[in-house]
Design a protein around this motif. Structure first.
Motif, PDB file in Angstrom:
ATOM      1  N   GLN A 191      24.793-100.550  36.457  1.00  0.00           N
ATOM      2  CA  GLN A 191      23.515-101.096  36.940  1.00  0.00           C
ATOM      3  C   GLN A 191      22.964-102.252  36.102  1.00  0.00           C
ATOM      4  OE1 GLN A 191      21.181 -97.541  36.802  1.00  0.00           O
ATOM      5  NE2 GLN A 191      22.240 -96.585  38.531  1.00  0.00           N
ATOM      6  N   THR A 192      23.353-102.319  34.825  1.00  0.00           N
ATOM      7  CA  THR A 192      22.725-103.312  33.950  1.00  0.00           C
ATOM      8  C   THR A 192      23.003-104.745  34.416  1.00  0.00           C
ATOM      9  OG1 THR A 192      22.493-104.106  31.666  1.00  0.00           O
ATOM     10  CG2 THR A 192      24.687-103.363  32.314  1.00  0.00           C
ATOM     11  N   GLU A 193      22.038-105.595  34.172  1.00  0.00           N
ATOM     12  CA  GLU A 193      22.205-107.033  34.489  1.00  0.00           C
ATOM     13  C   GLU A 193      23.018-107.723  33.392  1.00  0.00           C
ATOM     14  OE1 GLU A 193      19.945-108.815  37.196  1.00  0.00           O
ATOM     15  OE2 GLU A 193      20.498-106.796  37.831  1.00  0.00           O
ATOM     16  N   ALA A 194      23.177-107.023  32.267  1.00  0.00           N
ATOM     17  CA  ALA A 194      23.826-107.627  31.096  1.00  0.00           C
ATOM     18  C   ALA A 194      25.305-107.882  31.351  1.00  0.00           C
ATOM     19  CB  ALA A 194      23.677-106.703  29.894  1.00  0.00           C
ATOM     20  N   LYS A 195      25.833-108.843  30.613  1.00  0.00           N
ATOM     21  CA  LYS A 195      27.284-109.011  30.580  1.00  0.00           C
ATOM     22  C   LYS A 195      27.834-107.901  29.685  1.00  0.00           C
ATOM     23  CE  LYS A 195      29.524-112.995  30.027  1.00  0.00           C
ATOM     24  NZ  LYS A 195      30.170-114.202  29.456  1.00  0.00           N
ATOM     25  N   VAL A 196      28.918-107.244  30.127  1.00  0.00           N
ATOM     26  CA  VAL A 196      29.543-106.189  29.322  1.00  0.00           C
ATOM     27  C   VAL A 196      30.890-106.713  28.835  1.00  0.00           C
ATOM     28  CG1 VAL A 196      30.409-103.816  29.283  1.00  0.00           C
ATOM     29  CG2 VAL A 196      28.394-104.387  30.678  1.00  0.00           C
ATOM     30  N   ILE A 197      31.050-106.738  27.512  1.00  0.00           N
ATOM     31  CA  ILE A 197      32.289-107.265  26.930  1.00  0.00           C
ATOM     32  C   ILE A 197      32.983-106.195  26.094  1.00  0.00           C
ATOM     33  CG2 ILE A 197      31.010-108.258  24.957  1.00  0.00           C
ATOM     34  CD1 ILE A 197      33.176-110.521  24.950  1.00  0.00           C
ATOM     35  N   TYR A 198      34.279-106.102  26.257  1.00  0.00           N
ATOM     36  CA  TYR A 198      35.080-105.175  25.453  1.00  0.00           C
ATOM     37  C   TYR A 198      35.788-105.977  24.369  1.00  0.00           C
ATOM     38  CZ  TYR A 198      38.954-102.091  24.105  1.00  0.00           C
ATOM     39  OH  TYR A 198      39.863-101.351  23.385  1.00  0.00           O
ATOM     40  N   VAL A 199      35.557-105.606  23.121  1.00  0.00           N
ATOM     41  CA  VAL A 199      36.258-106.247  22.001  1.00  0.00           C
ATOM     42  C   VAL A 199      37.554-105.464  21.821  1.00  0.00           C
ATOM     43  CG1 VAL A 199      36.181-106.899  19.569  1.00  0.00           C
ATOM     44  CG2 VAL A 199      34.074-106.941  20.937  1.00  0.00           C
ATOM     45  N   CYS A 200      38.652-106.071  22.225  1.00  0.00           N
ATOM     46  CA  CYS A 200      39.917-105.335  22.315  1.00  0.00           C
ATOM     47  C   CYS A 200      40.497-105.021  20.935  1.00  0.00           C
ATOM     48  CB  CYS A 200      40.924-106.140  23.121  1.00  0.00           C
ATOM     49  SG  CYS A 200      42.349-105.146  23.615  1.00  0.00           S
ATOM     50  N   ASN A 201      41.101-103.849  20.832  1.00  0.00           N
ATOM     51  CA  ASN A 201      41.815-103.494  19.609  1.00  0.00           C
ATOM     52  C   ASN A 201      42.937-104.499  19.369  1.00  0.00           C
ATOM     53  OD1 ASN A 201      40.223-101.234  19.313  1.00  0.00           O
ATOM     54  ND2 ASN A 201      41.673 -99.871  20.331  1.00  0.00           N
ATOM     55  N   VAL A 202      43.250-104.699  18.098  1.00  0.00           N
ATOM     56  CA  VAL A 202      44.312-105.648  17.742  1.00  0.00           C
ATOM     57  C   VAL A 202      45.651-104.929  17.651  1.00  0.00           C
ATOM     58  CG1 VAL A 202      45.059-107.305  15.995  1.00  0.00           C
ATOM     59  CG2 VAL A 202      42.651-107.090  16.530  1.00  0.00           C
ATOM     60  N   MET A 203      45.600-103.645  17.227  1.00  0.00           N
ATOM     61  CA  MET A 203      46.828-102.852  17.098  1.00  0.00           C
ATOM     62  C   MET A 203      46.752-101.617  17.994  1.00  0.00           C
ATOM     63  SD  MET A 203      48.411-104.702  14.840  1.00  0.00           S
ATOM     64  CE  MET A 203      49.821-103.762  14.225  1.00  0.00           C
TER      65      MET A 203
END
Length: 321
Positions: free
Chosen positions: A214-226
């Motif tokens: 529902q949020t208007e915010a942008k949702v970003i996933y900071v991906c694991n490196v390993m």
């Protein structure tokens, strides 16, 4: 342009990845909130939750330390861990001072969340810290072969493919303030960390998934490196996103932040001993999923283990709002 209010950034997660992001973000003129898992059941945290029937304090403790602005010595005291003596499994052996303070403050205020708020005040925390729930909760995993494993620390040890994770008791009731913060956010960040045992425990609380929809915010996933043995062996970046989508539905994650430089050989070697390898960024699949891909060199090359670079990631995230 006149800004009436500070921008809100909400970070969801737990484990070691989350404090790294928060330490950098607290330097920016934003309203910062952290929603933190309390499903940990190992070590000092696990012992306290069993003895005191309280939510696990360990991840919360690390987040308080990351977001506080106090004398270095006071922080050192808060993060101090008493020596672990094998012959003495009881008493203070292996306990962390911050966990004990959180347990004490929970006793004094009669409530885990109030305890966190009081300690946050004492340690001059910049922002809000919400435990995902105010009650003791347990993480379970259903493996691909149908076996159910109980307990956050046991899940990776099973060393099988994980089909899904879920929480007991059901339903886990999230804090209304945590839900509200997601709905009011300008940016929601899903922090890197153990995918099934640090990240998912927050996301699988139904109201959290709904708030992300529902949020208007942008949702970003900071991906694991390993990758992580027993959790994400051979997972690509798109596999990480797919796991999140399988648990909470399409359309919750809009962007993914990936590290786009090769991992140095010495790190690869060190991680190979733990059956971990660099996460492959399968850009085509990510694009097919309709994700915005943000690529950058986001690793801190001065650390012994691979860690996201506090400054670089915070700068990048704050530029998105």
């Amino acid at each position: 342009m006149h800004m009436n209010r500070k921008k809100n950034i909400v970070v969801l997660g737990g484990g070691t990845g989350m404090p790294v992001l928060l330490r950098g973000l607290k330097e920016y003129p934003i309203d910062l909130s952290a929603i933190v898992t309390v499903a940990d059941d190992g070590g000092s945290s696990g012992r306290l939750r069993t003895e005191m029937a309280m939510p696990a304090p360990g991840d919360i403790r690390n987040v308080i330390a990351a977001m506080s602005e106090v004398e270095p010595l006071l922080l050192k005291l808060f993060q101090h861990r008493f020596e672990h003596r094998l012959e003495n499994k009881n008493g203070l052996s292996g306990h962390s001072m911050g966990n004990l303070l959180l347990a004490a403050m929970t006793s004094i205020t009669g409530d885990f969340y109030n305890g966190i708020k009081e300690i946050s005040r004492v340690l001059n925390v910049k922002g809000n810290i919400y435990p995902i729930a105010n009650q003791n909760m347990f993480l379970h995993a259903e493996m691909e072969d149908g076996e159910i494993i109980a307990g956050e620390s046991n899940i990776p040890l099973a060393n099988k493919g994980i089909k899904r994770v879920f929480l007991q008791p059901d339903p886990v009731l999230p804090l209304p303030d945590a839900i509200h913060s997601i709905k009011q956010a300008d940016l929601v960040v899903i922090a890197p960390g153990s995918l099934y045992t640090s990240t998912m425990p927050n996301l699988v609380v139904p109201e959290i998934g709904e708030a992300l929809q529902q949020t208007e915010a942008k949702v970003i996933y900071v991906c694991n490196v390993m990758t992580q043995a027993g959790e994400t062996t051979n997972y690509t970046a798109a596999d990480h996103i797919e796991a999140i989508v399988d648990h909470i539905g399409e359309g919750c994650v809009h962007s993914i932040l990936v590290h786009n430089k090769p991992i140095e050989a010495e790190y690869r070697k060190k991680y190979a001993e733990e059956n971990a390898s660099p996460v492959v960024y399968d850009i085509d699949r990510l694009q097919q999923m309709g994700l915005e891909i943000i690529e950058a060199d986001i690793i801190d090359h001065s650390q012994k283990m691979l860690r996201h670079d506090t400054g670089k990631v915070a700068k990048l995230l704050s530029s998105l709002i």
